[in-house]
Each structure stands twice: as C-alpha cells, then as structure tokens.
Design an enzyme around this catalytic site. Structure first.
Site, short mmCIF file in Angstrom:
data_model
loop_
_atom_site.label_atom_id
_atom_site.label_comp_id
_atom_site.label_asym_id
_atom_site.label_seq_id
_atom_site.Cartn_x
_atom_site.Cartn_y
_atom_site.Cartn_z
N HIS A 134 35.69 40.89 35.73
CA HIS A 134 36.53 40.18 36.90
C HIS A 134 37.87 40.65 36.47
CE1 HIS A 134 33.48 37.94 38.91
NE2 HIS A 134 32.90 37.84 37.59
N ASP A 137 44.88 39.48 40.57
CA ASP A 137 45.90 40.14 41.29
C ASP A 137 46.84 39.02 41.87
OD1 ASP A 137 47.51 41.14 43.17
OD2 ASP A 137 46.16 42.68 44.32
N HIS A 174 44.09 36.85 43.80
CA HIS A 174 42.44 37.21 44.18
C HIS A 174 42.22 38.32 43.09
CE1 HIS A 174 43.27 41.09 45.88
NE2 HIS A 174 44.64 40.53 46.24
N CYS A 175 40.77 37.76 42.65
CA CYS A 175 40.02 38.97 42.07
C CYS A 175 40.20 40.39 42.61
CB CYS A 175 38.74 38.74 41.59
SG CYS A 175 37.91 39.56 40.46
N HIS A 184 34.27 40.52 45.89
CA HIS A 184 34.76 39.39 44.99
C HIS A 184 35.58 38.67 45.56
CE1 HIS A 184 33.60 40.85 40.53
NE2 HIS A 184 32.96 41.48 41.52
N MET A 189 36.61 34.50 45.31
CA MET A 189 37.63 34.54 44.35
C MET A 189 39.22 34.67 44.92
SD MET A 189 35.87 36.90 41.24
CE MET A 189 36.89 35.74 40.01
CU LIG Z 1 35.86 38.98 40.38
#
Ligand SMILES: [Cu+2]
Length: 381
Positions: A134, A137, A174-175, A184, A189
């Site tokens: 993971h 951002d 977020h991921c 994701h 996420m």
């Molecule tokens: Cu992730």
C-alpha cells in the site's frame, strides 16, 4: 518523466496534456504565493528542525481529533501515525461482506487537521499480517504523485513522509499502488486532511466563522459482485474477490453507496448529534465518484463545496456537490430539534443503496420557523 509514464500507463497521457495546452489564457487572480504569510516561507532542513513538533492521536470517524481553529503565525510539524488493515467487513444489514482495506481500520480513514503552513508528517505502517503493498497519495501535498512514490510499503514495513500543507482546505488522501489504484480506493482506502487557515474560517464578507462540533463523512461507492441468481457473492480472501470486483467496477454501477463503511453506519447508535444553537462542520469526502449532500430540514449555511478555504463560501445551499476525488465542507447552525437526515440527494443512492445518515438534535421547537397549523385529518367541505 515518472508522472508522464504513470499517466501514459493509465491511458490518460495525451488527452490530459492537450486539454491543458488548449485552456484559454484569461486575466484572473493567480494562485501565486500569498503576501504577508510568513508561515509559507521556504525553510531549510535546519529551520524545519527548530519548529515546534506536535504529536496527534487520531480518532475514528465520524469524530475528528481535537484541534484549534485559530493559531499563531509560527508553523509546526504535526506528526500522525496510521496503520493499514485488511479484513472482511459487513457492508449492509443483510450480512453482505467485502474484503476491505482501510487506514486505521475505518472507512473513511481518520481525518487529520493541520493549519496552513504546517508540515504534516505521517508514519504509514503496513503490518506483516496484511497481504498487499500500500501507499498514500495526499491531494494536499505537492510532488511525487502526492507522496505515493515515497510511501510504498510492503507487509511488515513502514515509511514516514513529510509535506508542507501550503494550501488551505479539505483534501482527500487515498492509497494508490501502481496497477490497482481504483480497487484499493473503492475497497475503503481514503480519508481527509483539513488544512485550516491560521486565522480560522471566514464567511464571504470576511467575518469570522466558528464551529462547535465537526463530523467527517466518507462516502464509498461499492461494487460487490453477484452470482448467477443475483445474490451477493462471498469470497475467502481479497485476492479471490479481485477479478469479479474489477468486472463489477467496469460496469460503473455501484451495488451499494454507503457513508462510513456500511449501510446505516451513521444511524441509531452511530447517529451524529447536535443541539439547537450549535454550529456543526460537516466534512464530506468522496475519492472516486460524485455526490450531492443535503441535510433534510436544514441547509448549508456556509458551504465550500470545492473544499478550499481561500474561496468565499456559498450561503443558504439546499444541496451541494462534491466532485469524485475531493472533499468539501458545510457549516450549519441548528435552529430546530428532531431527527435530521443527511443524504446524497440522488435519492435512489440514499434510500436504496445506503448513502444516508442521521443527525439527532436536542432543543426547543421554534413555532415561528415552522408550525403545523392543523394536523392531517379528513377533508372538510
Ligand atoms: Cu492500498
């Protein structure tokens, strides 16, 4: 180069570039550095090391950690820590499940509050019990795909990222792992960073605004696959669910649209609370898909639907609009008691798919604002 390569691999490169070049040149206010904002000055590593450090313990949504609304001009380094979890969760009242991925084990991840000019320093932990890599951002940050390039953590690893929060507003994080970003994000996420102006919020005439409570609402469009009979499928693991979920995602029709991870999460014991006379700040994030929040029986007194506090807020809104990939904010001072519904006002998404919550408000009824002149009864001649 790296970003270009990334965009190209996502199939976005040429179109995005063309649009930017074709934008008309017009006289307008620039987003140049602010004057009289010493907290935004460039700093060396030595200067940053001398700034005050604050460690903040995050709290689970819909609550937001304690914070000041106004602070002095000297920026701080604000430290946060988040741990990633992967586990199966129930997403509705019928026991439908999904293999979620979460920041700090909640959907959305916790909201982080700093002030304009502060440095946000996050330690992101991916425990060895997880199965996937993971990263994070931050839309509030500048460079390296929002920090995603610098925070790739495999199970059993952690990383620490620092960025300067040099623009005020609410911004999602977020991921974004290369190759499976959308998955994701829709599996849970995302969360919000709120960067407050150092002198607090202002209305459109520049008068100070203050809030008594704050709630953070993360809206998620879910894509749970169905079997041949139309029943939601259950999977043994995240990896097993991937292929079918991707197919459901490509249809662009969510099976559920939920606030904070589950149909009804913000109802009953989970309902938000307020009192008549209190001003509540509602933060609303949606990392993937547009939504249109509305408070039934209330309004948005002051709304930054784009979520950026340098803009004057709109007032008296019935329904506002959060673009997929952003977070916005509404302030409301309650004037009547009762149960309010806070919804996505595509009412199918709210009532059929789950995008609805409640606010329980205590206080005295105001007959001047509304009165039942005569209750429902037989029609009179
Ligand atoms: Cu992730």
């Amino acid at each position: 180069m790296e970003r270009r390569h990334f965009l190209k691999s996502a199939g976005l490169g040429v179109a995005a570039g063309t649009t930017l070049l074709a934008a008309p040149v017009q006289a307008r206010e620039t987003a140049a550095p602010k004057k009289n904002a010493p907290w935004l000055a460039a700093r060396t590593e030595e200067q940053i090391a001398k700034l005050e450090r604050v460690k903040v313990d995050l709290v689970a949504p819909p609550m937001v950690h304690k914070h000041e609304q106004k602070v002095g001009p000297e920026p701080r380094v604000v430290e946060f820590r988040m741990t990633i979890s992967e586990r199966e969760i129930e997403v509705d009242r019928d026991g439908t499940t999904m293999h979620a991925m979460m920041f700090d084990d909640s959907m959305p991840g916790p909201t982080m509050v700093v002030h304009e000019g502060d440095y946000l320093e996050l330690t992101l932990v991916n425990p060895a019990t997880n199965t996937m890599p993971h990263n994070i951002d931050f839309h509030a940050s500048t460079g390296a795909l929002g920090g995603a390039k610098l925070t790739n953590v495999n199970p059993g690893e952690q990383a620490t990222l620092r960025f300067k929060a040099d623009r005020s507003g609410t911004f999602i994080y977020h991921c974004a792992p290369e190759g499976s970003v959308a998955w994701h994000v829709v599996q849970g996420m995302h969360g919000t960073v709120m960067v407050l102006p150092r002198d607090g919020l202002k209305d459109s005439a520049g008068n100070p605004l203050h809030y008594d409570r704050v709630y953070t609402i993360g809206e998620f469009d879910l894509y749970i696959p169905r079997d041949e009979k139309g029943n939601f499928k259950k999977y043994g693991s995240s990896a097993e669910s991937y292929g079918d979920t991707l197919e459901a995602m490509r249809g662009l029709i969510p099976s559920h649209v939920v606030f904070n991870g589950k149909v009804g999460a913000l109802m009953g014991d989970g309902a938000m609370k307020a009192k008549v006379g209190e001003t509540v700040l509602f933060i609303h994030s949606q990392a993937n898909r547009d939504t249109r929040p509305h408070l039934i029986g209330g309004h948005g007194d002051w709304v930054w639907e784009l979520g950026k506090f340098d803009d004057p807020p709109a007032k008296n809104l019935e329904t506002w609009f959060i673009r997929g990939g952003s977070a916005g904010v509404a302030l409301y001072t309650f004037k009547q008691p009762g149960v309010y519904a806070y919804v996505n006002h595509n009412l199918i998404e709210a009532m059929e798919l789950g995008a609805a919550g409640h606010v329980l408000v205590e206080g005295d009824w105001n007959d001047d604002l509304m009165k039942q002149v005569s209750p429902p009864g037989p029609i009179k001649a």
